[in-house]
Design a protein around this motif. Structure first.
Motif, PDB file in Angstrom:
ATOM      1  N   VAL A   1       0.826  -1.205   0.000  1.00 23.18           N
ATOM      2  CA  VAL A   1       0.000   0.000   0.000  1.00 23.18           C
ATOM      3  C   VAL A   1       0.861   1.256   0.000  1.00 23.18           C
ATOM      4  CG1 VAL A   1      -1.841   1.235   1.221  1.00 23.18           C
ATOM      5  CG2 VAL A   1      -1.816  -1.257   1.241  1.00 23.18           C
TER       6      VAL A   1
ATOM      7  N   ALA B   1      -3.905   2.314  10.184  1.00 19.42           N
ATOM      8  CA  ALA B   1      -4.446   1.365   9.219  1.00 19.42           C
ATOM      9  C   ALA B   1      -4.993   0.158   9.957  1.00 19.42           C
ATOM     10  CB  ALA B   1      -3.369   0.939   8.228  1.00 19.42           C
TER      11      ALA B   1
ATOM     12  N   SER C   1      -8.529  -2.660  10.133  1.00 19.82           N
ATOM     13  CA  SER C   1      -8.997  -3.664   9.178  1.00 19.82           C
ATOM     14  C   SER C   1     -10.432  -4.079   9.473  1.00 19.82           C
ATOM     15  CB  SER C   1      -8.098  -4.907   9.263  1.00 19.82           C
ATOM     16  OG  SER C   1      -8.635  -5.981   8.528  1.00 19.82           O
TER      17      SER C   1
ATOM     18  N   PHE D   1      -9.883  -0.898   6.754  1.00 23.68           N
ATOM     19  CA  PHE D   1      -9.836  -1.208   5.334  1.00 23.68           C
ATOM     20  C   PHE D   1     -10.463  -2.566   5.054  1.00 23.68           C
ATOM     21  CE2 PHE D   1      -6.087   1.698   5.584  1.00 23.68           C
ATOM     22  CZ  PHE D   1      -6.576   2.671   4.715  1.00 23.68           C
TER      23      PHE D   1
ATOM     24  N   ALA E   1      -7.698  -5.752   0.554  1.00 26.05           N
ATOM     25  CA  ALA E   1      -7.109  -4.995  -0.551  1.00 26.05           C
ATOM     26  C   ALA E   1      -7.015  -5.832  -1.826  1.00 26.05           C
ATOM     27  CB  ALA E   1      -5.723  -4.497  -0.151  1.00 26.05           C
TER      28      ALA E   1
ATOM     29  N   MET F   1      -7.618   2.994  -1.152  1.00 24.39           N
ATOM     30  CA  MET F   1      -7.063   3.083   0.197  1.00 24.39           C
ATOM     31  C   MET F   1      -6.226   4.354   0.344  1.00 24.39           C
ATOM     32  SD  MET F   1      -5.951  -0.933   0.601  1.00 24.39           S
ATOM     33  CE  MET F   1      -5.364  -0.858   2.293  1.00 24.39           C
TER      34      MET F   1
END
Length: 347
Positions: free
Chosen positions: A12, A116, A118, A170, A173, A217
């Protein structure tokens, strides 16, 4: 804004550093380099950011953060399989080091801490007919997800008028990055389909997963920095698109449509997967200034497929340590480049 970006050499990180620099931010990178391959594209991206005095997030001090205005914290063991490599190490890197970094940041006068997190912390969500929002109970079922949940709780307790932690949960991904990965569900299924003609689903295909493109993201992180602190302070935001909530079987069908002639194989070898959840992204769309995710799963499947073809990759390439994070870590450990604490071995 002067931004410290941890994990800037990961999957990322290069996308985030590019988005931040294009928006005019002064970016400094901090990365252990576990997964860095000095190929041209990633090396060029890395060279455009400043270098932090230390390379391991566990070694940061408050003094070294003087002058930093915001931290975007991506660094850590990055998914459930890696988290299970050593649960105690996951605790040390993903949780203890994160909280130490945040305390140093607060002491140094850093104004914003973008963590970050999840959607995996929703874990075994129960009724998948319901769309989960940020107020839903958390049911983490892995060391990785537990570390994220605990960090959110303890970071929130550090919030003050001068220090605004924010948690971006997030979705899983996908998509092409200068530091590509094939240990992520969509990337992996496309790789198998293109290189073997088979789309191998190891579960029974029934679990729900929300997905988000790596570019979206990066876009979300930029939006957080543009949103007033009073709106984001100590709050969680699910990051993704509502129409990217899909079962694993449906993801496989999208891949099959992208690669005609490929066939879906439901092996079921991993048994039932307790992680199943559908997620609402309404809060981020409403509250984060400018947030509008662009990429669908179908668009991502086409992008990944083109990249594999353009690179001329075979199955042994996409499944090699270069593209699979846990395999890369195990290779570093076996070769003696890293010790059991995942620190470089000095010779």
């Amino acid at each position: 804004m002067r931004v410290l970006l941890t994990g800037h050499l990961g999957y990322v990180g290069p996308m985030v550093s590019q988005a931040l620099m294009m928006a005019g931010h002064d970016v400094t990178g901090l990365d252990s380099g576990f997964f860095f391959e000095p190929d041209g594209q990633c090396l060029a991206a890395a060279d455009r950011v400043g270098r932090f005095p230390v390379s391991d997030v566990r070694d940061v001090t408050a003094e070294s953060l003087k002058g930093i205005e915001a931290i975007v914290h991506l660094a850590g063991l990055s998914n459930d399989p890696m988290g299970e490599l050593d649960p105690a190490l996951t605790l040390a890197i993903n949780q203890t080091a994160t909280l130490d970094l945040a305390r140093c940041a607060r002491a140094a006068g850093v104004e914003r801490f973008v963590f970050a997190s999840s959607c995996s912390l929703y874990g075994a969500a129960g009724d998948t007919a319901l769309m989960i929002d940020e107020e839903a109970p958390l049911h983490p079922v892995s060391a990785y997800a537990v570390s994220k949940a605990e960090c959110e709780r303890e970071l929130a307790a550090l919030a003050s008028l001068d220090f605004a932690p924010v948690f971006l949960r997030f979705a899983t991904a996908f998509g092409v990055s200068p530091r590509m990965r094939f240990d992520l569900v969509l990337n992996n299924l496309v790789a198998w389909a293109r290189t073997t003609g088979e789309i191998r689903v190891l579960s029974d295909g029934s679990p729900w997963r929300p997905l988000v493109h790596v570019s979206d993201m990066a876009h979300a992180i930029l939006c957080v920095l543009n949103t007033p602190a009073d709106i984001v302070r100590a709050r969680a935001f699910n990051i993704g698109r509502d129409d990217n909530n899909l079962t694993v079987a449906r993801i496989a069908e999208i891949v099959a449509a992208q690669i005609p002639g490929s066939r879906i194989v439901i092996t079921g070898e991993t048994g039932g997967d307790p992680r199943s959840y559908r997620v609402s992204f309404a809060r981020a769309r409403r509250d984060l200034v400018g947030f509008a995710p662009r990429w669908t799963v179908a668009d991502g499947a086409a992008e990944i497929d083109r990249w594999i073809v353009d690179q001329g990759l075979a199955l042994n390439d996409v499944m090699s340590p270069r593209f699979v994070r846990l395999a890369q870590l195990k290779q570093h450990l076996a070769c003696g480049r890293l010790d059991s604490a995942l620190r470089p071995v000095r010779i």
